[in-house]
Design a protein around this motif. Sequence first.
Motif, PDB file in Angstrom:
ATOM      1  N   LEU A   1     -26.255 -90.573  50.321  1.00 23.38           N
ATOM      2  CA  LEU A   1     -26.177 -89.261  50.971  1.00 23.38           C
ATOM      3  C   LEU A   1     -25.033 -89.216  51.972  1.00 23.38           C
ATOM      4  N   ALA A   2     -24.793 -90.370  52.649  1.00 25.74           N
ATOM      5  CA  ALA A   2     -23.707 -90.419  53.637  1.00 25.74           C
ATOM      6  C   ALA A   2     -22.347 -90.546  52.971  1.00 25.74           C
ATOM      7  N   SER A   3     -22.336 -91.087  51.723  1.00 21.51           N
ATOM      8  CA  SER A   3     -21.045 -91.370  51.071  1.00 21.51           C
ATOM      9  C   SER A   3     -20.388 -90.120  50.505  1.00 21.51           C
ATOM     10  N   GLY A   4     -21.189 -89.149  50.082  1.00 22.42           N
ATOM     11  CA  GLY A   4     -20.580 -87.930  49.533  1.00 22.42           C
ATOM     12  C   GLY A   4     -21.349 -87.401  48.346  1.00 22.42           C
ATOM     13  N   GLN A   5     -20.927 -86.216  47.920  1.00 26.87           N
ATOM     14  CA  GLN A   5     -21.627 -85.492  46.858  1.00 26.87           C
ATOM     15  C   GLN A   5     -21.755 -86.319  45.578  1.00 26.87           C
TER      16      GLN A   5
ATOM     17  N   TRP B   1     -24.253 -89.155  45.811  1.00 29.84           N
ATOM     18  CA  TRP B   1     -25.584 -88.582  45.933  1.00 29.84           C
ATOM     19  C   TRP B   1     -26.091 -88.097  44.581  1.00 29.84           C
TER      20      TRP B   1
ATOM     21  N   LEU C   1     -27.440 -94.251  52.073  1.00 31.02           N
ATOM     22  CA  LEU C   1     -26.012 -94.573  51.974  1.00 31.02           C
ATOM     23  C   LEU C   1     -25.324 -93.616  51.016  1.00 31.02           C
TER      24      LEU C   1
END
Lengths: 130, 131
Positions: free
Chosen positions: B48-52, B55, B46
Motif C-alpha cells: 500500500l505504501a509502495s504505490g498503486q 497494491w 508495504l
Amino acid sequence: MNSPDSLRSPVKNARGLGSARSGVHHFIVQRATAVALLVLAIYLVVLLVSLIGADYAQARATVGHPCNAVMLVAFLLAMFWHGKLGLQVVIEDYVHTPGRALACQLVVVFACALAALASVLAVIRIALGA
Amino acid sequence: MPPVARPLSPHLQVYRWQIQMVTSILHRASGIVLSVGAFVLAGMLLALASGQEAWDCARGLLAAWPGILVMVGFTWALCYHWLNGIRHLVQDAGWGFSIPAFVRSSWVSVIGSVVLTAIICAVAICCGGVA
C-alpha cells in the motif's frame, strides 16, 4: 554448582549466570502484549472489514487517518513483540541442538524486528502522504 | 536430536484425545499461523505504501480464491487464539481450574472460534467481499 562445603551462598552463583530476577519478564511481557492485542485485534478486524471493496486511494486515506495510523502502529508493535515471544518458546520446546536453536532464535528476532520496522514505516509513510 | 539420549516421557500417540489437549495444541498452532499472517499484513502495508501497482498485485493475490481461503484460515486462527487467549489469561488469574470448568471453557474456545469466524465472514460478504 554449589558444593556442599562451600561457604558461598547460592545467590552468588545465580547472579549473572541464570535468570535470577528476570525469569518472569518473558511471562509478564507476553501477558501485557496479549491484553493490548485483545483490544487492538478487534480494532484491526473492524478496520480490515471496512476496507473491503475500497480502491487504492480510499485504502490509503483510511490507513493514513491519524487515529487509524496510531492504532495500526500500536497493533503492529504489540503483534510482532507477542509473536516473537511465542515463537521463542516454540523453538525452546522443539529445537534441542544448541547451535541450531540459537540460529532459529536469531532468525525469529531479526525477521520480527525487520517486519515490525518495515510495516510501521509503511504506515508512517502513508500517514504523512509520502 | 538431543546430544545425550535421555529417556523420554510418553508423547501424543499414547494419550486418549481429549478437548483440553486439543485446545492447548490449537493455541500453539494458531499462534504459529498468526505469525505468518503478521508477515502477510506487513507485506500488504508495504504494498500500500509502495504505490498503486504493488497494491493491485498484492490485492489480486488475496482476492483470488486461494487467497480468500487463506484469509478465512487467518480469521479462524485469530478468533481462536483471541478466545483461547482470554481463557488462558483467566486461568493465569487463578480461575476456572476445576476439571468441569476446564472442559467447558475448552469447548467455548473451539465452538466460539467457529461462530466468530462465521460472523466475520458473513459481515465481510455483506460488505461486498468475495468479488
